[in-house]
Design an enzyme around this catalytic site. Structure first.
Site, PDB file in Angstrom:
ATOM      1  N   GLN A 287       3.210  30.367  54.241  1.00  0.00           N
ATOM      2  CA  GLN A 287       4.260  29.658  53.481  1.00  0.00           C
ATOM      3  C   GLN A 287       3.623  29.163  52.395  1.00  0.00           C
ATOM      4  O   GLN A 287       3.467  28.732  51.116  1.00  0.00           O
ATOM      5  CB  GLN A 287       5.318  29.336  53.648  1.00  0.00           C
ATOM      6  N   GLU A 371     -12.915  19.656  21.580  1.00  0.00           N
ATOM      7  CA  GLU A 371     -10.919  19.998  20.529  1.00  0.00           C
ATOM      8  C   GLU A 371     -10.187  18.562  20.710  1.00  0.00           C
ATOM      9  O   GLU A 371      -8.762  19.603  20.802  1.00  0.00           O
ATOM     10  CB  GLU A 371     -10.747  21.045  20.884  1.00  0.00           C
TER      11      GLU A 371
HETATM   12  C1  LIG Z   1     -19.371  20.814  26.627  1.00  0.00           C
HETATM   13  C2  LIG Z   1     -18.902  20.335  24.959  1.00  0.00           C
HETATM   14  C3  LIG Z   1     -18.837  21.171  23.560  1.00  0.00           C
HETATM   15  C4  LIG Z   1     -18.567  20.576  22.134  1.00  0.00           C
HETATM   16  N1  LIG Z   1     -18.401  20.846  21.364  1.00  0.00           N
HETATM   17  C5  LIG Z   1     -18.806  20.516  20.283  1.00  0.00           C
HETATM   18  C6  LIG Z   1     -18.688  20.932  19.024  1.00  0.00           C
HETATM   19  O1  LIG Z   1     -18.676  22.303  19.128  1.00  0.00           O
HETATM   20  N2  LIG Z   1     -18.292  20.161  17.618  1.00  0.00           N
HETATM   21  C7  LIG Z   1     -18.020  18.707  17.641  1.00  0.00           C
HETATM   22  O2  LIG Z   1     -17.852  18.460  16.738  1.00  0.00           O
HETATM   23  N3  LIG Z   1     -17.450  18.236  19.095  1.00  0.00           N
HETATM   24  C8  LIG Z   1     -17.945  19.238  19.777  1.00  0.00           C
HETATM   25  N4  LIG Z   1     -17.173  18.703  21.477  1.00  0.00           N
HETATM   26  C9  LIG Z   1     -16.980  16.732  21.702  1.00  0.00           C
HETATM   27  C10 LIG Z   1     -15.663  17.095  21.891  1.00  0.00           C
HETATM   28  O3  LIG Z   1     -14.885  17.373  20.572  1.00  0.00           O
HETATM   29  C11 LIG Z   1     -15.633  15.457  22.169  1.00  0.00           C
HETATM   30  O4  LIG Z   1     -16.476  15.303  23.549  1.00  0.00           O
HETATM   31  C12 LIG Z   1     -14.128  14.988  22.182  1.00  0.00           C
HETATM   32  O5  LIG Z   1     -13.653  14.805  20.747  1.00  0.00           O
HETATM   33  C13 LIG Z   1     -14.437  13.389  23.052  1.00  0.00           C
HETATM   34  O6  LIG Z   1     -14.119  12.719  22.293  1.00  0.00           O
HETATM   35  P1  LIG Z   1     -15.589  11.408  23.322  1.00  0.00           P
HETATM   36  O7  LIG Z   1     -16.708  12.207  24.461  1.00  0.00           O
HETATM   37  O8  LIG Z   1     -16.803  11.285  22.178  1.00  0.00           O
HETATM   38  O9  LIG Z   1     -15.084  10.440  24.004  1.00  0.00           O
HETATM   39  P2  LIG Z   1     -14.016   9.419  23.930  1.00  0.00           P
HETATM   40  O10 LIG Z   1     -13.526   9.535  22.249  1.00  0.00           O
HETATM   41  O11 LIG Z   1     -14.802   7.921  23.667  1.00  0.00           O
HETATM   42  O12 LIG Z   1     -12.557   9.457  24.608  1.00  0.00           O
HETATM   43  C14 LIG Z   1     -13.217   9.067  26.015  1.00  0.00           C
HETATM   44  C15 LIG Z   1     -11.315   8.559  26.506  1.00  0.00           C
HETATM   45  O13 LIG Z   1     -10.936   7.496  25.843  1.00  0.00           O
HETATM   46  C16 LIG Z   1      -9.746   8.488  25.300  1.00  0.00           C
HETATM   47  N5  LIG Z   1      -9.247   8.033  24.276  1.00  0.00           N
HETATM   48  C17 LIG Z   1      -9.836   7.917  23.157  1.00  0.00           C
HETATM   49  N6  LIG Z   1      -9.434   7.067  22.000  1.00  0.00           N
HETATM   50  C18 LIG Z   1      -8.199   6.593  22.706  1.00  0.00           C
HETATM   51  C19 LIG Z   1      -6.688   6.266  22.141  1.00  0.00           C
HETATM   52  N7  LIG Z   1      -6.219   6.438  20.871  1.00  0.00           N
HETATM   53  N8  LIG Z   1      -5.461   6.284  22.935  1.00  0.00           N
HETATM   54  C20 LIG Z   1      -5.701   6.409  24.197  1.00  0.00           C
HETATM   55  N9  LIG Z   1      -6.579   6.492  25.237  1.00  0.00           N
HETATM   56  C21 LIG Z   1      -7.660   7.290  24.019  1.00  0.00           C
HETATM   57  C22 LIG Z   1      -9.659   9.922  25.171  1.00  0.00           C
HETATM   58  O14 LIG Z   1      -8.792  10.485  25.668  1.00  0.00           O
HETATM   59  C23 LIG Z   1     -11.054  10.208  26.625  1.00  0.00           C
HETATM   60  O15 LIG Z   1     -10.416   9.603  27.803  1.00  0.00           O
HETATM   61  C24 LIG Z   1     -17.775  18.860  22.748  1.00  0.00           C
HETATM   62  C25 LIG Z   1     -18.235  18.332  23.915  1.00  0.00           C
HETATM   63  C26 LIG Z   1     -18.537  18.824  25.103  1.00  0.00           C
HETATM   64  C27 LIG Z   1     -18.214  18.371  26.523  1.00  0.00           C
END
Ligand SMILES: Cc1cc2nc3c(=O)[nH]c(=O)nc-3n(C[C@H](O)[C@H](O)[C@H](O)COP(=O)(O)OP(=O)(O)OC[C@H]3O[C@@H](n4cnc5c(N)ncnc54)[C@H](O)[C@@H]3O)c2cc1C
Length: 392
Positions: A287, A371
């Site tokens: 189950q 994204e």
């Molecule tokens: C494999 C991979 C491929 C990618 N490809 C692309 C690409 O082709 N082009 C491109 O431009 N980007 C790309 N990205 C980037 C991706 O879009 C970012 O990693 C994403 O937008 C998050 O940004 P950060 O990693 O700086 O995290 P941060 O913005 O630093 O966030 C860290 C944490 O804080 C949280 N947080 C942030 N702000 C707030 C808020 N106001 N309130 C509450 N929580 C919050 C977030 O949810 C997250 O949990 C890629 C990322 C990866 C991992």
């Protein structure tokens, strides 16, 4: 890796909602994934390399610009077909789907929507055929969830622009021929610029040591006084809404793609549950294992309905960004949970590359972050229903 025996679940007969063209497009993509992706993808993920030999196949199934008009080399399909193609590709691997998503929604889409006729004619046919691969530079080392804070900038030098700054986490960057880059002008207004490989001062170092999306190449875009011809500026839209418009299209594709990854994990676990014997019975007779499978197929079915309805609204132009956020968030979360449960159902075998589940599971950690993160999409829904902005 085991032979690909995938059979797609369709618990609510959703095929009845699809046209013959949708099914043809979907089945062609499904067959291609079985033939050209499944046999090689584990090896490429293990060695952390994008399999460049599949670029021609991606172009043939219409994965590069599915909804871009045929006059520019696109497949001229509707939004549901676009979604179905993404679903099938991600059934194979989220990294391969990422390459297709970036090419279609983040590179071809802005050139088509925000570019002029000369730019469309110059770039779109080569991107549609896969002769050129593009990348999309929005995220920066210090500006991820808050891209509006970007510092990459360009100055008007009279006969050209001078671009400076750096983008990080950029899919396809290491081998892209062009990059659509978002940067601020001297007034602080965001514009899209097309940067071409070979321009002096433009480099694309690869990001190594990823445990996720290993079959997708990720890198940086670095601009050190890059001279950009004036005709490379996208003239028809500026401001943060321009890159966000591209993200709407890509996030919609991800909402479908995640279903593909979830379907593959469910199908693998279902088959395994009927074959694996413990205590003298197939484990699918217990189950606790049935609960997992029943919940998986329920969640997949709900996600399929959400994606299909969103596709209809995209097609008639009524889908809002917040509705797209909801589908991206829900469906990726659904897929990551299913991957985790499915992995457990395979016991020790679940952690090996004999099966696709662990690879999907690790891939989805990127998909739930890029994204727009899981939390950011929740805040978008929160803002939409309350009218109160938690970002400020
Ligand atoms: C494999 C991979 C491929 C990618 N490809 C692309 C690409 O082709 N082009 C491109 O431009 N980007 C790309 N990205 C980037 C991706 O879009 C970012 O990693 C994403 O937008 C998050 O940004 P950060 O990693 O700086 O995290 P941060 O913005 O630093 O966030 C860290 C944490 O804080 C949280 N947080 C942030 N702000 C707030 C808020 N106001 N309130 C509450 N929580 C919050 C977030 O949810 C997250 O949990 C890629 C990322 C990866 C991992």
């Amino acid at each position: 890796m085991k032979p690909d025996l995938f059979e797609a679940p369709d618990y609510y007969n959703l095929d009845e909602l699809l046209t013959d063209e949708h099914k043809l497009v979907r089945d062609a993509a499904r067959e291609w994934v079985k033939r050209d992706v499944s046999p090689i993808i584990e090896e490429y993920a293990q060695k952390a390399e994008f399999p460049k030999q599949i670029i021609g196949g991606l172009a043939e199934i219409g994965a590069f610009g599915p909804y871009i008009p045929m006059e520019y080399g696109g497949a001229g399909l509707d939004q549901i077909s676009y979604g179905l193609i993404m679903q099938e590709i991600e059934r194979g691997d989220s990294g391969v789907r990422s390459t297709a998503s970036v090419q279609s929604s983040l590179v071809m889409y802005p050139i088509w929507k925000y570019g002029n006729e000369a730019q469309r004619n110059k770039y779109l046919p080569k991107l549609a055929s896969g002769e050129w691969i593009g990348s999309f530079g929005l995220t920066e080392p210090d500006h991820g969830s808050n891209p509006g804070g970007m510092t990459t900038n360009f100055k008007d030098m009279g006969d050209h622009y001078l671009l400076n700054g750096a983008k990080m986490w950029i899919s396809n960057a290491p081998f892209c021929e062009i990059a659509v880059v978002w940067a601020k002008n001297e007034e602080g207004r965001i514009h899209g610029l097309i940067v071409e490989r070979g321009m002096e001062g433009f480099s694309t170092p690869e990001t190594h040591n990823k445990w996720s999306l290993r079959a997708s190449a990720t890198g940086e875009l670095i601009f050190d006084n890059v001279k950009i011809p004036k005709e490379n500026l996208l003239p028809n839209k500026s401001g943060l809404g321009a890159p966000l418009g591209c993200l709407d299209s890509a996030r919609y594709g991800i909402a479908w793609g995640a279903i593909g990854a979830a379907m593959d994990c469910y199908d693998t676990a279902l088959r395994y549950s009927k074959e694996r014997m413990q205590f003298g019975k197939p484990i699918g007779q217990f189950q606790l294992q049935q609960k997992k499978l029943a919940e998986m197929i329920t969640e997949i079915t709900k996600a399929q309905l959400l994606a299909w309805r969103l596709g209809v609204m995209r097609e008639n132009g009524t889908a809002t960004s917040a509705q797209i956020s909801m589908a991206k968030r829900n469906n990726v979360d659904m897929a990551i949970n299913i991957a985790r449960e499915a992995r457990q159902m395979l016991g020790g075998m679940g952690i090996t590359g004999e099966y696709s589940i662990m690879r999907h599971s690790m891939n989805l950690e990127s998909v739930i972050t890029y994204e727009g993160t899981h939390d950011i999409h929740l805040l978008i829904t929160g803002l939409d229903v309350t009218g109160l902005n938690a970002f400020k």
